[in-house]
Scaffold this active site. Structure first.
Site, PDB file in Angstrom:
ATOM      1  CG  ASP A 270      11.933  -3.145  -1.032  1.00 62.01           C
ATOM      2  OD1 ASP A 270      11.210  -3.773  -1.732  1.00 62.01           O
ATOM      3  OD2 ASP A 270      11.956  -1.942  -1.053  1.00 62.01           O
ATOM      4  CB  SER A 271       9.200  -8.731  -1.454  1.00 66.00           C
ATOM      5  OG  SER A 271      10.163  -9.464  -1.827  1.00 66.00           O
TER       6      SER A 271
ATOM      7  CG  ASP B 287      14.583  -4.227  -3.837  1.00 65.89           C
ATOM      8  OD1 ASP B 287      14.909  -3.615  -4.954  1.00 65.89           O
ATOM      9  OD2 ASP B 287      13.593  -4.838  -3.738  1.00 65.89           O
TER      10      ASP B 287
ATOM     11  CE  LYS C 179      13.888  -4.728  -7.613  1.00 64.67           C
ATOM     12  NZ  LYS C 179      13.044  -3.722  -6.986  1.00 64.67           N
TER      13      LYS C 179
ATOM     14  CD  GLU D 216      10.292   0.021  -5.313  1.00 69.10           C
ATOM     15  OE1 GLU D 216       9.398   1.150  -4.958  1.00 69.10           O
ATOM     16  OE2 GLU D 216      10.298  -0.892  -4.698  1.00 69.10           O
TER      17      GLU D 216
ATOM     18  CD  GLU E 280       5.942  -4.672  -8.557  1.00 70.38           C
ATOM     19  OE1 GLU E 280       6.843  -4.662  -8.264  1.00 70.38           O
ATOM     20  OE2 GLU E 280       4.900  -5.262  -7.453  1.00 70.38           O
TER      21      GLU E 280
HETATM   22  O1  KIV Z   1      11.068  -6.545  -3.432  1.00 71.78           O
HETATM   23  C1  KIV Z   1      10.898  -7.282  -4.526  1.00 71.78           C
HETATM   24  O2  KIV Z   1      10.388  -8.538  -4.246  1.00 71.78           O
HETATM   25  C2  KIV Z   1      10.657  -6.863  -5.668  1.00 71.78           C
HETATM   26  C3  KIV Z   1       9.974  -7.762  -6.859  1.00 71.78           C
HETATM   27  C4  KIV Z   1       8.583  -7.870  -6.610  1.00 71.78           C
HETATM   28  C5  KIV Z   1      10.549  -7.355  -8.115  1.00 71.78           C
HETATM   29  O3  KIV Z   1      10.862  -5.497  -6.071  1.00 71.78           O
END
Ligand code: KIV
Length: 266
Positions: free
Chosen positions: A44-45, A83, A113, A115, A181
């Site tokens: 989600d970056s 994500d 993924k 969090e 992280e």
């Molecule tokens: O969203 C992302 O790119 C991430 C990485 C920094 C692990 O969660």
């Protein structure tokens, strides 16, 4: 060529290092896939790297499905992990399973993924029971930025014990791997040796079972901000700026297009 599987990722622990890299579109995903990177993370970056947003909070399920599908369409070897966006899994177990399911069914991700620790254990169990592979993410969890108050190292001193316990609980809940992280290397090392599943570090030192970076950081495309843990393997910002500047100059002075870039009259 067959795609990397969840059992292969788990089996790699203690045998070889795992390599994960983000990608958000088919052009970049093709390069990453061709370079034999084990896992492509559609993180989600995406919010900051592609969508011009200031943090990850506004990313939607539709954003993630759109970009994950672009990546999975061209990926033949790497496992694709998507994500789950902020608030797509926190509200209820039903929503968590339904949204994770969409990322597998509609976007063809191989895993999702999420969090967080104790607060999302029921969601992790429910998704795993539904047959969805789940990667955990502890330490600096950017979706909790409002609570954390900034992008800072997590788990120094006693706070590290809580992260260690949460890692063990996430493993028990069924996660097949875990991102750590921005935690001190000593803590990452203890977590890694306490778990049977692989840890994948970003700003977590050398002892994790694997490493992940945001591809824009690795390629030097982000000139505004460089966290300590980022290594730039290229200066794409410089290369892109130089190419665009030359193109503009050649258009203005009439050097482009030349005869060799034009069709013949007959
Ligand atoms: O969203 C992302 O790119 C991430 C990485 C920094 C692990 O969660």
């Amino acid at each position: 060529m067959s795609k990397v599987t969840v059992p292969e990722i788990i089996k790699a622990k203690g045998q070889r290092k795992l390599c994960m890299l983000t990608a958000y579109d088919s052009a970049m995903a093709s390069f990453v896939d061709q370079c034999d990177v084990d896992i492509i993370l559609v993180g989600d970056s995406l919010a900051m790297t592609v969508l011009g947003q200031e943090d990850t909070l506004s990313v939607t399920m539709e954003d993630m499905i759109h970009h994950t599908l672009a990546v999975s369409r061209v990926t033949s070897r790497s496992m694709v992990v998507a994500d789950m966006p902020f608030m797509s899994y926190q509200v209820s177990l039903d929503q968590a399973v339904a949204n994770a399911g969409r990322l597998l069914k509609e976007a063809r991700a191989g895993a999702v993924k999420v969090e967080g620790g104790s607060a999302i254990l029921p969601q992790v169990r429910a998704m795993v029971q539904a047959g969805i592979p789940v990667m955990g993410h502890l330490g600096l969890t950017p979706q909790s930025i409002a609570q954390l108050g900034g992008y800072k190292v997590q788990g120094r001193g006693e706070a590290g014990e809580k992260i260690l316990q949460e890692a063990v609980r996430l493993e028990e809940a069924g996660c097949f791997s875990m991102v750590l992280e921005a935690v001190p290397p000593g803590l990452a090392s203890r977590i890694t040796s306490s778990l049977k599943i692989p840890t994948i570090g970003i700003g977590a030192g050398p002892d994790c079972d694997g490493q992940v970076l945001v591809i824009n950081d690795l390629l030097g495309m982000n000139t505004r901000f460089k966290p300590r843990f980022v290594k730039r393997y290229a200066d794409l910002a410089g290369i892109i700026t130089e190419a665009i500047t030359r193109y503009r100059q050649e258009v203005l002075n009439g050097d482009f297009p030349s005869e060799s870039h034009s069709y013949k009259d007959d």
